[in-house]
Design an enzyme around this catalytic site. Structure first.
Site, mmCIF file in Angstrom:
data_model
loop_
_atom_site.group_PDB
_atom_site.id
_atom_site.type_symbol
_atom_site.label_atom_id
_atom_site.label_comp_id
_atom_site.label_asym_id
_atom_site.label_seq_id
_atom_site.Cartn_x
_atom_site.Cartn_y
_atom_site.Cartn_z
ATOM 1 N N ILE A 195 1.034 -5.222 8.718
ATOM 2 C CA ILE A 195 0.065 -6.091 9.390
ATOM 3 C C ILE A 195 -1.290 -5.650 8.839
ATOM 4 O O ILE A 195 -1.829 -4.618 9.231
ATOM 5 C CB ILE A 195 0.136 -5.963 10.912
ATOM 6 N N PRO A 196 -1.838 -6.404 7.884
ATOM 7 C CA PRO A 196 -2.901 -5.888 7.005
ATOM 8 C C PRO A 196 -4.300 -5.897 7.617
ATOM 9 O O PRO A 196 -5.181 -6.636 7.176
ATOM 10 C CB PRO A 196 -2.810 -6.817 5.794
ATOM 11 N N CYS A 197 -4.528 -5.031 8.597
ATOM 12 C CA CYS A 197 -5.863 -4.952 9.198
ATOM 13 C C CYS A 197 -6.899 -4.438 8.192
ATOM 14 O O CYS A 197 -8.104 -4.633 8.389
ATOM 15 C CB CYS A 197 -5.838 -4.066 10.449
ATOM 16 N N HIS A 198 -6.440 -3.814 7.097
ATOM 17 C CA HIS A 198 -7.382 -3.338 6.079
ATOM 18 C C HIS A 198 -8.040 -4.499 5.326
ATOM 19 O O HIS A 198 -9.041 -4.298 4.643
ATOM 20 C CB HIS A 198 -6.665 -2.411 5.084
ATOM 21 N N ARG A 199 -7.512 -5.717 5.471
ATOM 22 C CA ARG A 199 -8.077 -6.875 4.775
ATOM 23 C C ARG A 199 -9.167 -7.567 5.578
ATOM 24 O O ARG A 199 -9.668 -8.617 5.165
ATOM 25 C CB ARG A 199 -6.967 -7.870 4.426
#
Length: 286
Positions: A241-245
């Site tokens: 779940i790409p919260c870094h994006r």
């Protein structure tokens, strides 16, 4: 691709050295000397893992790279909605399936739930994986936070659950998550707002970024950017779940639950792999 823990560790060291190096770009010779390997071996293994050479990777890791991504690779989530979640939830060759716990399950705080956990190596440092019988429920990078803090963080999400160390039980899904191949399943626990935000994050393709305000707009909470940012930060499953994006409007990185160096590295790694894949496509067409 070689998945030996040795190469995970070596590439983690290489990426950390590049990330912390200041001044002129770190040469391949200096990097190889510091790692105790030949330059050709470093070049081969690094390119296998990251997708580009150490020299090219340093360009992606530059501090202004996030701003470049926001300018050139901005994802409008309304467009992603039109494409459909299943079309944008792939990470390389990975297919992701996920389900959220019901409000009743969430309220029980994990009571009656068995969570199995294990530590794994990755190019981003040690990773703590947790899973129920239905899928991964936690994936924490511990390079910046430390192992004890990562463990306390994930266990604190389900205070009444039973926790059992069982690396084999989580190894398959974790390997899929870290290598981007196969199928990974997620079993998420969160408030209704958090679930909505995490669903929006799943619509951001690899190699692209969006903003916290864009996420808020996409879920109909345009004035709740701060609450959305908090929900992004509470994501228990890093990478998948790409919260870094998620970035600030200015292109600044913003926060990252597992440490800003890890966020910067993840963005650079994904950009590098996307460029490598586009290069392969262009060569095949030619």
């Amino acid at each position: 691709m070689e998945h030996a823990p040795y190469h995970y560790a070596v590439m983690a060291r290489a990426i950390d050295m590049i990330d912390t190096h200041r001044g002129d770009p770190l040469s391949l010779a200096d990097l190889a000397d510091a790692l105790g390997m030949s330059a050709s071996h470093v070049q081969r293994v690094f390119t296998t893992w990251v997708g580009v050479s150490p020299k090219r990777y340093q360009q992606f890791l530059a501090l202004d790279h996030a701003r470049t991504m926001l300018r050139e690779n901005f994802t409008t989530l309304a467009v992603a909605d039109a494409v459909g979640l299943s079309g944008s939830s792939r990470l390389h060759d990975l297919f992701l399936r996920w389900e959220a716990m019901t409000p009743g399950e969430y309220a029980r705080q994990g009571e009656g739930l068995t969570v199995r956990w294990g530590w794994c190596d990755s190019v981003f440092g040690p990773v703590l994986a947790m899973a129920t019988e239905r899928g991964l429920c936690g994936l924490a990078f511990a390079a910046e936070t430390g192992r004890a803090a990562a463990m306390a963080d994930l266990r604190g999400r389900w205070p009444l659950a039973t926790f059992t160390e069982d690396r084999d039980a989580v190894a398959g899904w974790t390997e899929a998550a870290l290598t981007g191949t196969g199928e990974a399943r997620l079993h998420m626990i969160g408030t209704p707002l958090q679930i909505k935000v995490w669903e929006a994050l799943l619509r951001i393709p690899s190699g692209q970024v969006t903003t916290y305000s864009e996420i808020a707009r996409s879920i109909g909470l345009e004035k709740a950017v701060r609450a959305v940012g908090t929900a992004v930060g509470r994501n228990p499953v890093s990478l998948l779940i790409p919260c870094h994006r998620a970035l600030r409007k200015s292109g600044a990185l913003g926060g990252y639950h597992w440490g800003l160096p890890v966020k910067r590295t993840l963005l650079a790694w994904e950009s590098a792999r996307e460029e490598s894949q586009k290069g392969d496509i262009r060569r095949n067409i030619a």
